[in-house]
Design an enzyme around this catalytic site. Structure first.
Site, mmCIF file in Angstrom:
data_model
loop_
_atom_site.group_PDB
_atom_site.id
_atom_site.type_symbol
_atom_site.label_atom_id
_atom_site.label_comp_id
_atom_site.label_asym_id
_atom_site.label_seq_id
_atom_site.Cartn_x
_atom_site.Cartn_y
_atom_site.Cartn_z
ATOM 1 N N LYS A 1 -29.877 -3.659 1.419
ATOM 2 C CA LYS A 1 -30.945 -3.702 2.432
ATOM 3 C C LYS A 1 -31.964 -4.784 2.076
ATOM 4 O O LYS A 1 -32.386 -5.575 2.931
ATOM 5 C CB LYS A 1 -31.633 -2.330 2.500
ATOM 6 C CG LYS A 1 -32.654 -2.239 3.615
ATOM 7 C CD LYS A 1 -33.459 -0.972 3.566
ATOM 8 C CE LYS A 1 -32.793 0.174 4.277
ATOM 9 N NZ LYS A 1 -33.635 1.383 4.316
ATOM 10 N N CYS B 1 -37.930 13.411 13.131
ATOM 11 C CA CYS B 1 -39.191 14.076 12.756
ATOM 12 C C CYS B 1 -39.337 15.493 13.316
ATOM 13 O O CYS B 1 -39.411 16.452 12.545
ATOM 14 C CB CYS B 1 -40.372 13.226 13.215
ATOM 15 S SG CYS B 1 -40.469 11.690 12.305
HETATM 16 C C1 UDX Z 1 -42.672 11.604 16.514
HETATM 17 C C2 UDX Z 1 -44.197 11.644 16.671
HETATM 18 O O1 UDX Z 1 -44.537 11.357 18.023
HETATM 19 C C3 UDX Z 1 -44.864 10.662 15.723
HETATM 20 O O2 UDX Z 1 -46.285 10.776 15.812
HETATM 21 C C4 UDX Z 1 -44.409 11.016 14.304
HETATM 22 O O3 UDX Z 1 -45.003 10.178 13.364
HETATM 23 C C5 UDX Z 1 -42.903 10.948 14.203
HETATM 24 O O4 UDX Z 1 -42.327 11.851 15.166
HETATM 25 P P1 UDX Z 1 -40.690 10.027 17.336
HETATM 26 O O5 UDX Z 1 -39.790 10.993 16.627
HETATM 27 O O6 UDX Z 1 -40.488 8.571 17.127
HETATM 28 O O7 UDX Z 1 -42.219 10.316 16.924
HETATM 29 O O8 UDX Z 1 -40.545 10.278 18.891
HETATM 30 P P2 UDX Z 1 -41.404 10.870 20.090
HETATM 31 O O9 UDX Z 1 -41.747 9.781 21.026
HETATM 32 O O10 UDX Z 1 -42.518 11.700 19.609
HETATM 33 O O11 UDX Z 1 -40.288 11.785 20.799
HETATM 34 C C6 UDX Z 1 -39.642 12.835 20.086
HETATM 35 C C7 UDX Z 1 -38.624 13.530 20.964
HETATM 36 O O12 UDX Z 1 -39.267 14.273 21.992
HETATM 37 C C8 UDX Z 1 -37.637 12.595 21.686
HETATM 38 O O13 UDX Z 1 -36.347 13.170 21.639
HETATM 39 C C9 UDX Z 1 -38.144 12.540 23.114
HETATM 40 O O14 UDX Z 1 -37.126 12.279 24.047
HETATM 41 C C10 UDX Z 1 -38.700 13.953 23.271
HETATM 42 N N1 UDX Z 1 -39.775 14.054 24.269
HETATM 43 C C11 UDX Z 1 -40.948 13.401 24.094
HETATM 44 C C12 UDX Z 1 -39.587 14.850 25.386
HETATM 45 O O15 UDX Z 1 -38.530 15.476 25.566
HETATM 46 N N2 UDX Z 1 -40.612 14.982 26.279
HETATM 47 C C13 UDX Z 1 -41.808 14.332 26.136
HETATM 48 O O16 UDX Z 1 -42.676 14.499 26.995
HETATM 49 C C14 UDX Z 1 -41.978 13.521 24.998
#
Ligand code: UDX
Length: 485
Positions: free
Chosen positions: A35, A279
């Site tokens: 990497k 996450c």
């Molecule tokens: C998340 C947190 O938002 C971020 O602050 C943290 O540091 C890491 O985890 P991420 O995992 O990148 O970020 O994605 P995010 O945009 O939060 O979406 C997570 C999941 O929820 C996705 O599968 C998304 O499709 C889903 N989601 C999100 C929904 O189903 N509905 C929504 O309204 C928002």
């Protein structure tokens, strides 16, 4: 400030690039020599907006790469730990990578340093980190520990870092607080935003980032509680969507009404096939494990997880109700990533749905703008056929499924899709369209928390599609029955 960032995954690499962008001298470290060599050659290992630009801008100047923790620690004042904290078999966060890095850091500390935990970790990790550094030979007067959780979303991680809602600085001593304040000063004072070539931010006007100073344990708790709350918001709206579908309401309208209340807000109220990613699934479970260790039964989180899993099962039932039997059916799938704007497929609801469809004997022809290579690599045994674009995926298939909320999937030429599909059926797990857009193109449209859209001339075809009594999915293709009193 001289900064070492240990761990060059999503969080580590974005943080390292952004620290360089706001003026610091940064060494990004990883024990994966391949990497690091790829980064040295200018390759960008992840699909993340603006990251390539930042790496190109700073590599060789304010940003260097190394495989040596000892070298990076000696050359730095602040050391950020951004290694993975995967889920253990019991649901708790596995902190063995953090501990291994702490051991390496300890033996390299010769002058005063601050060691900062940035990975998502359970409350009290800073305490253990301090202990581990001491046990492994670091002199107590030569280091402090602090927590500085990240809130980076994949896809928007660079702008989330540079234009944050808040910067949480969790420290138990003045030295660490002051060091972290200096590190983030370009954002907290706003000086970064007046520079000529800043990374652009579309959205609200931005002058200064807000820094919240807490003790280390509060900062650790803020991170887990934030992610658990957001996951709860998604599960809540998915549960409401299921009721909405039963009674013939429209979840999009319901969300508009709920989100207009400023105490609730409109964001994270998109109903769909559930949350995924590296996450939320892991953090909700880890937070529940933390609660258990404290003697508190956080049953609300059990329900958040149950609704999330159930959402996928309900979607599968919807596909069955639309297509009758699945064995031998050919399904076009749009989306592999766990959400749009990323190539990450970890805990992706799309992959889970595809695997269930394959198990039931369906053929899957999938397209994703960024995640195909990763899916091929991580699921070599999974019998997915890959397509070149959405239209190629749809060609000759019995139905089209939308599983990831990529922007480009919301702008399809629906007439063309209709002409390519064998049956006029679209089943959307992300609510990217309105019913009339689909029906005007001659497509039957199933989505989440809304009635089924049926072109007028096809109405008799879909008057009795439901189905799985155990999941109580109503026949929402019919008009809601008048209520009698
Ligand atoms: C998340 C947190 O938002 C971020 O602050 C943290 O540091 C890491 O985890 P991420 O995992 O990148 O970020 O994605 P995010 O945009 O939060 O979406 C997570 C999941 O929820 C996705 O599968 C998304 O499709 C889903 N989601 C999100 C929904 O189903 N509905 C929504 O309204 C928002």
């Amino acid at each position: 400030m001289r900064i070492a960032v240990i761990g060059s995954g999503y969080v580590g690499l974005v943080s390292a690039a952004c620290f360089a962008e706001i003026g610091h001298d940064v060494i990004s470290v990883d024990n994966d020599a391949n990497k690091i060599s790829a980064l040295e050659r200018g390759e960008v290992p992840i699909h993340e907006r603006f990251l390539a630009e930042l790496l190109q801008r700073h590599h060789g100047f304010r940003l260097r790469f190394s495989t040596s923790v000892a070298h990076a620690v000696k050359a730095s004042d602040a050391i950020f730990i951004t290694v993975g904290t995967p889920q253990s078999a019991t649901g708790e966060a596995d902190l063995s990578f953090v501990e291994a890095v702490a051991q390496e850091i300890a033996s390299a500390i010769c002058t005063r340093k601050v060691v900062i935990e940035k990975s998502t970790v359970p409350v009290r990790t800073c305490e253990f980190l301090r202990k581990s550094l001491l046990f492994n030979g670091a002199k107590s007067e030569l280091f402090s520990v602090a927590s500085n959780p990240e809130f980076l979303r994949e896809g928007t991680a660079v702008t989330d870092f540079l234009y944050p809602d808040r910067i949480v600085i969790g420290a138990d001593d003045e030295f660490s607080t002051s060091m972290l304040r200096q590190i983030y000063a370009p954002l907290a004072s706003g000086s970064y935003y007046s520079c000529a070539d800043t990374i652009p931010f579309s959205g609200r006007a931005f002058t200064k980032a807000r820094a919240i100073i807490t003790n280390a344990k509060s900062a650790e708790l803020i991170k887990h509680a934030s992610n658990a709350f957001l996951a709860m918001k998604i599960s809540f709206i998915n549960a409401v969507a299921n009721i909405s579908e039963s009674v013939g309401a429209d979840i999009t309208e319901v969300c508009e009404g709920i989100g207009a209340d400023s105490r609730i807000g409109p964001r994270f109220l998109n109903a769909g096939i559930g949350y995924g990613g590296s996450c939320f699934p892991k953090d909700v479970q880890a937070f529940q494990a933390v609660a258990n260790q404290c003697g508190y039964d956080f049953a609300l989180l059990t329900e958040v997880m149950r609704i999330n899993t159930d959402q996928q099962k309900r979607f599968l039932a919807k596909i069955r109700s639309a297509l009758w039997t699945l064995r031998g059916k050919k399904l076009a799938v749009l989306g592999l990533a766990f959400k749009g704007d990323t190539d990450d497929i970890r805990e992706s609801p799309a992959i889970a749905v595809i695997q269930a469809l394959l198990k039931e004997g369906a053929h899957v022809r999938a397209y994703d703008p960024a995640a195909i290579a990763r899916t091929r690599h991580m699921h070599p045994q999974t019998a997915i056929e890959y397509a070149d674009d959405a239209y190629d995926a749809a060609t000759g298939c019995d139905a089209l499924l939308i599983l990831t909320e990529w922007n480009e999937f919301a702008k399809l030429d629906l007439g063309r899709i209709r002409s390519l599909l064998k049956y006029p059926v679209v089943i959307d797990g992300r609510n990217l369209y309105e019913n009339n857009q689909m029906t005007e193109a001659g497509l039957i449209y199933y989505s989440i928390g809304r009635s089924v859209g049926v072109p007028a001339k096809m109405l008799p075809i879909v008057n009795n599609t439901n189905l799985d009594p155990q999941l109580h999915i109503p026949d929402s293709t019919r008009e809601a029955a008048p209520v009698s009193y």
